[in-house]
Design an enzyme around this catalytic site. Structure first.
Site, PDB file in Angstrom:
ATOM      1  N   GLY A   1       0.820  -1.217   0.000  1.00 25.44           N
ATOM      2  CA  GLY A   1       0.000   0.000   0.000  1.00 25.44           C
ATOM      3  C   GLY A   1       0.852   1.264   0.000  1.00 25.44           C
ATOM      4  O   GLY A   1       2.057   1.211   0.249  1.00 25.44           O
ATOM      5  N   GLN A   2       0.208   2.389  -0.283  1.00 28.24           N
ATOM      6  CA  GLN A   2       0.972   3.639  -0.379  1.00 28.24           C
ATOM      7  C   GLN A   2       1.529   4.073   0.978  1.00 28.24           C
ATOM      8  O   GLN A   2       2.677   4.510   1.076  1.00 28.24           O
ATOM      9  CB  GLN A   2       0.151   4.749  -1.032  1.00 28.24           C
ATOM     10  CG  GLN A   2      -1.196   5.018  -0.416  1.00 28.24           C
ATOM     11  CD  GLN A   2      -1.898   6.220  -1.042  1.00 28.24           C
ATOM     12  OE1 GLN A   2      -1.306   6.997  -1.801  1.00 28.24           O
ATOM     13  NE2 GLN A   2      -3.167   6.409  -0.713  1.00 28.24           N
TER      14      GLN A   2
ATOM     15  N   LEU B   1      -5.975 -10.285   5.869  1.00 28.45           N
ATOM     16  CA  LEU B   1      -6.929  -9.978   6.945  1.00 28.45           C
ATOM     17  C   LEU B   1      -8.263 -10.701   6.757  1.00 28.45           C
ATOM     18  O   LEU B   1      -9.093 -10.696   7.651  1.00 28.45           O
ATOM     19  CB  LEU B   1      -7.162  -8.467   7.035  1.00 28.45           C
ATOM     20  CG  LEU B   1      -5.938  -7.610   7.371  1.00 28.45           C
ATOM     21  CD1 LEU B   1      -6.347  -6.176   7.660  1.00 28.45           C
ATOM     22  CD2 LEU B   1      -5.176  -8.168   8.556  1.00 28.45           C
TER      23      LEU B   1
ATOM     24  N   TYR C   1      -9.224  -1.937   3.532  1.00 21.52           N
ATOM     25  CA  TYR C   1     -10.065  -1.907   2.331  1.00 21.52           C
ATOM     26  C   TYR C   1     -10.329  -0.426   2.077  1.00 21.52           C
ATOM     27  O   TYR C   1     -11.001   0.233   2.866  1.00 21.52           O
ATOM     28  CB  TYR C   1     -11.371  -2.660   2.595  1.00 21.52           C
ATOM     29  CG  TYR C   1     -12.274  -2.715   1.384  1.00 21.52           C
ATOM     30  CD1 TYR C   1     -12.387  -3.875   0.618  1.00 21.52           C
ATOM     31  CD2 TYR C   1     -13.004  -1.598   0.992  1.00 21.52           C
ATOM     32  CE1 TYR C   1     -13.203  -3.917  -0.498  1.00 21.52           C
ATOM     33  CE2 TYR C   1     -13.817  -1.633  -0.123  1.00 21.52           C
ATOM     34  CZ  TYR C   1     -13.914  -2.791  -0.866  1.00 21.52           C
ATOM     35  OH  TYR C   1     -14.715  -2.828  -1.976  1.00 21.52           O
ATOM     36  N   THR C   2      -9.786   0.122   0.991  1.00 20.94           N
ATOM     37  CA  THR C   2      -9.827   1.578   0.806  1.00 20.94           C
ATOM     38  C   THR C   2     -10.640   2.034  -0.413  1.00 20.94           C
ATOM     39  O   THR C   2     -10.625   3.215  -0.749  1.00 20.94           O
ATOM     40  CB  THR C   2      -8.383   2.148   0.680  1.00 20.94           C
ATOM     41  OG1 THR C   2      -7.717   1.451  -0.380  1.00 20.94           O
ATOM     42  CG2 THR C   2      -7.605   1.995   1.966  1.00 20.94           C
TER      43      THR C   2
ATOM     44  N   THR D   1      -9.746   7.135   9.506  1.00 22.24           N
ATOM     45  CA  THR D   1     -10.095   8.087   8.458  1.00 22.24           C
ATOM     46  C   THR D   1     -10.981   9.242   8.923  1.00 22.24           C
ATOM     47  O   THR D   1     -11.749   9.093   9.886  1.00 22.24           O
ATOM     48  CB  THR D   1     -10.834   7.321   7.330  1.00 22.24           C
ATOM     49  OG1 THR D   1     -11.324   8.250   6.370  1.00 22.24           O
ATOM     50  CG2 THR D   1     -12.020   6.539   7.862  1.00 22.24           C
ATOM     51  N   ASP D   2     -10.888  10.341   8.192  1.00 20.78           N
ATOM     52  CA  ASP D   2     -11.797  11.476   8.391  1.00 20.78           C
ATOM     53  C   ASP D   2     -13.239  11.090   8.031  1.00 20.78           C
ATOM     54  O   ASP D   2     -14.176  11.766   8.446  1.00 20.78           O
ATOM     55  CB  ASP D   2     -11.343  12.662   7.531  1.00 20.78           C
ATOM     56  CG  ASP D   2     -11.146  12.300   6.062  1.00 20.78           C
ATOM     57  OD1 ASP D   2     -10.849  11.128   5.751  1.00 20.78           O
ATOM     58  OD2 ASP D   2     -11.285  13.194   5.204  1.00 20.78           O
TER      59      ASP D   2
ATOM     60  N   TYR E   1     -17.566   2.506   3.849  1.00 18.76           N
ATOM     61  CA  TYR E   1     -16.143   2.544   4.194  1.00 18.76           C
ATOM     62  C   TYR E   1     -15.956   3.191   5.571  1.00 18.76           C
ATOM     63  O   TYR E   1     -15.271   2.643   6.444  1.00 18.76           O
ATOM     64  CB  TYR E   1     -15.380   3.321   3.108  1.00 18.76           C
ATOM     65  CG  TYR E   1     -13.979   3.703   3.486  1.00 18.76           C
ATOM     66  CD1 TYR E   1     -12.958   2.751   3.525  1.00 18.76           C
ATOM     67  CD2 TYR E   1     -13.655   5.028   3.812  1.00 18.76           C
ATOM     68  CE1 TYR E   1     -11.660   3.109   3.878  1.00 18.76           C
ATOM     69  CE2 TYR E   1     -12.367   5.389   4.163  1.00 18.76           C
ATOM     70  CZ  TYR E   1     -11.371   4.434   4.200  1.00 18.76           C
ATOM     71  OH  TYR E   1     -10.085   4.788   4.550  1.00 18.76           O
TER      72      TYR E   1
ATOM     73  N   LYS F   1     -14.545   1.458   8.997  1.00 18.54           N
ATOM     74  CA  LYS F   1     -13.359   1.965   9.694  1.00 18.54           C
ATOM     75  C   LYS F   1     -13.711   2.316  11.142  1.00 18.54           C
ATOM     76  O   LYS F   1     -12.911   2.111  12.048  1.00 18.54           O
ATOM     77  CB  LYS F   1     -12.794   3.196   8.972  1.00 18.54           C
ATOM     78  CG  LYS F   1     -12.187   2.929   7.600  1.00 18.54           C
ATOM     79  CD  LYS F   1     -10.947   2.036   7.631  1.00 18.54           C
ATOM     80  CE  LYS F   1      -9.746   2.702   8.257  1.00 18.54           C
ATOM     81  NZ  LYS F   1      -8.537   1.833   8.162  1.00 18.54           N
TER      82      LYS F   1
HETATM   83  N1  NAP Z   1      -6.240   6.525   0.925  1.00 19.71           N
HETATM   84  C1  NAP Z   1      -6.834   7.515   1.593  1.00 19.71           C
HETATM   85  O1  NAP Z   1      -7.189   8.556   1.047  1.00 19.71           O
HETATM   86  C2  NAP Z   1      -7.045   7.399   3.075  1.00 19.71           C
HETATM   87  C3  NAP Z   1      -7.710   8.414   3.758  1.00 19.71           C
HETATM   88  C4  NAP Z   1      -7.902   8.309   5.134  1.00 19.71           C
HETATM   89  C5  NAP Z   1      -7.402   7.213   5.811  1.00 19.71           C
HETATM   90  N2  NAP Z   1      -6.762   6.224   5.126  1.00 19.71           N
HETATM   91  C6  NAP Z   1      -6.284   5.052   5.881  1.00 19.71           C
HETATM   92  O2  NAP Z   1      -4.872   5.007   5.780  1.00 19.71           O
HETATM   93  C7  NAP Z   1      -4.442   3.638   5.841  1.00 19.71           C
HETATM   94  C8  NAP Z   1      -3.503   3.338   4.673  1.00 19.71           C
HETATM   95  O3  NAP Z   1      -4.224   3.478   3.462  1.00 19.71           O
HETATM   96  P1  NAP Z   1      -3.504   3.568   2.051  1.00 19.71           P
HETATM   97  O4  NAP Z   1      -3.945   4.849   1.445  1.00 19.71           O
HETATM   98  O5  NAP Z   1      -2.054   3.275   2.179  1.00 19.71           O
HETATM   99  O6  NAP Z   1      -4.276   2.376   1.303  1.00 19.71           O
HETATM  100  P2  NAP Z   1      -3.834   1.487   0.069  1.00 19.71           P
HETATM  101  O7  NAP Z   1      -2.757   2.140  -0.706  1.00 19.71           O
HETATM  102  O8  NAP Z   1      -5.100   1.091  -0.584  1.00 19.71           O
HETATM  103  O9  NAP Z   1      -3.181   0.235   0.786  1.00 19.71           O
HETATM  104  C9  NAP Z   1      -3.937  -0.688   1.490  1.00 19.71           C
HETATM  105  C10 NAP Z   1      -3.202  -2.006   1.466  1.00 19.71           C
HETATM  106  O10 NAP Z   1      -4.015  -2.943   2.183  1.00 19.71           O
HETATM  107  C11 NAP Z   1      -3.935  -4.158   1.480  1.00 19.71           C
HETATM  108  N3  NAP Z   1      -5.073  -5.027   1.724  1.00 19.71           N
HETATM  109  C12 NAP Z   1      -6.312  -4.963   1.207  1.00 19.71           C
HETATM  110  N4  NAP Z   1      -7.047  -5.987   1.617  1.00 19.71           N
HETATM  111  C13 NAP Z   1      -6.246  -6.724   2.423  1.00 19.71           C
HETATM  112  C14 NAP Z   1      -6.412  -7.922   3.145  1.00 19.71           C
HETATM  113  N5  NAP Z   1      -7.551  -8.611   3.092  1.00 19.71           N
HETATM  114  N6  NAP Z   1      -5.384  -8.381   3.887  1.00 19.71           N
HETATM  115  C15 NAP Z   1      -4.210  -7.731   3.913  1.00 19.71           C
HETATM  116  N7  NAP Z   1      -3.976  -6.611   3.240  1.00 19.71           N
HETATM  117  C16 NAP Z   1      -4.984  -6.107   2.499  1.00 19.71           C
HETATM  118  C17 NAP Z   1      -3.874  -3.793   0.018  1.00 19.71           C
HETATM  119  O11 NAP Z   1      -3.330  -4.880  -0.684  1.00 19.71           O
HETATM  120  P3  NAP Z   1      -3.217  -4.931  -2.292  1.00 19.71           P
HETATM  121  O12 NAP Z   1      -2.041  -4.058  -2.596  1.00 19.71           O
HETATM  122  O13 NAP Z   1      -3.002  -6.351  -2.581  1.00 19.71           O
HETATM  123  O14 NAP Z   1      -4.517  -4.383  -2.800  1.00 19.71           O
HETATM  124  C18 NAP Z   1      -2.986  -2.567   0.048  1.00 19.71           C
HETATM  125  O15 NAP Z   1      -1.642  -2.913  -0.135  1.00 19.71           O
HETATM  126  C19 NAP Z   1      -5.728   2.805   5.844  1.00 19.71           C
HETATM  127  O16 NAP Z   1      -6.045   2.463   7.175  1.00 19.71           O
HETATM  128  C20 NAP Z   1      -6.770   3.747   5.303  1.00 19.71           C
HETATM  129  O17 NAP Z   1      -8.069   3.416   5.751  1.00 19.71           O
HETATM  130  C21 NAP Z   1      -6.553   6.301   3.776  1.00 19.71           C
END
Ligand code: NAP
Length: 291
Positions: free
Chosen positions: A10-11, A36, A60-61, A100-101, A124, A128
């Protein structure tokens, strides 16, 4: 200290892996290695690895798709983090989790504080929130960082979508009535590492995080709209596409989104003396890094 980072592709995890490496032995596992959705297997992995700290960056994003894949969203964002926290509580392990917000409904006029009532308006956000509640109720040594509008140069996010569409389209219509704080993964990872590095040498990570357990808002400073964010991106990476500001009503999506989801970061400042950079400075740093 052995640190397990989940969701390694993930990012946010990509930034965390680099920033946490100096603090201990980092093991970063992808979805294939630590799923997970398959908790029994994941517990076996935890039992084998015996981490001192789990940094859960897996989630799950897909905000719109979650409206259809409710069970999957709740499993990954709600049930699994709760199980993870219970594991931590029973196995002398600490937990850092991200939220998340979108746990807020967006009707407030001022930035949300940690204790403000949650009222997620999409699946979502609900999933969360379930994860937050499960972790808090487990009483494990856990910090939950709520962040927003996350981006980096890797992964699927608004910045990368704009950079791509800016090359392909003549016009980009962007929502101008949703306010939030774009947040660079490097800023979140730096702040997370800084908090961990403040642990006194004589204290275990569990005892250290236990005294601060709870929710913290962690975003880049100040706020804008998606349109304002796009304008800033294209000021730094010019496009020939014309930008048009539109309202949420003009761009219907399966999931509703809050109109105002700015997060007040003062608890983070008061507790750890940490303030993330202004969102525009972080964007400049992100785009400069790629030149
Ligand atoms: N993105 C946003 O704008 C945002 C905003 C607010 C909060 N957040 C929170 O910040 C955190 C990091 O988000 P991110 O932006 O880095 O998200 P991301 O880039 O979508 O990364 C999420 C990672 O979780 C993995 N994943 C999905 N399902 C899974 C499972 N069943 N078991 C294990 N891993 C799994 C994905 O795997 P794959 O690579 O295989 O898909 C991906 O690598 C999260 O808690 C998110 O809720 C994100």
């Amino acid at each position: 200290m052995k640190i397990l980072i989940t969701g390694a592709n993930g990012q946010l995890a990509t930034s965390l892996i680099a920033h946490l490496a100096p603090l201990g032995a980092v093991v970063a596992l992808t979805r294939q290695e630590f799923d997970l959705c398959h908790w029994e297997e994941s517990v076996a992995t935890l039992t084998r690895l015996q981490p001192d700290l789990i940094v859960n960056a897996a989630a799950y994003t897909a905000v719109d798709r979650a409206e259809e894949e409710q069970d999957l969203a709740f499993q990954i964002n709600g049930i699994a983090p709760t199980r993870m926290a219970e594991y931590c509580q029973n196995n002398h392990c600490a937990l850092i989790h991200y939220s998340t917000d979108y746990v807020f409904n967006g009707q407030q006029n001022t930035p949300y504080r940690e204790q403000d009532p949650t009222d997620p308006i999409n699946v979502y956000g609900q999933s969360k929130r379930q994860g937050e509640v499960g972790i808090l109720e487990s009483n494990c040594a856990a910090l939950i960082f709520r962040t927003s509008w996350v981006y980096s140069l890797v992964g699927r996010n608004f910045l990368n979508t704009m950079l791509k569409l800016g090359l392909e389209r003549d016009e980009l219509r962007i929502i101008d009535d949703q306010r939030g704080s774009p947040t660079y993964t490097e800023s979140i990872a730096e702040a997370t590492a800084l908090i961990l590095s403040q642990k006194p040498a004589h204290q275990s990570i569990v005892n250290y995080l236990d005294q601060y357990r709870g929710i913290y808002h962690m975003t880049n400073q100040s706020d804008t709209t998606w349109y304002g964010f796009a304008q800033a991106i294209f000021a730094l990476r010019p496009t020939r596409a014309r930008l048009t500001a539109i309202t949420t009503d003009q761009y219907p999506t399966p999931a509703q989104r809050p109109h105002m989801s700015c997060l007040d970061n003062s608890k983070l400042k008061q507790t750890f003396d940490i303030t993330l950079p202004h969102w525009h400075d972080a964007l400049v740093a992100c785009l400069t890094q790629s030149l």
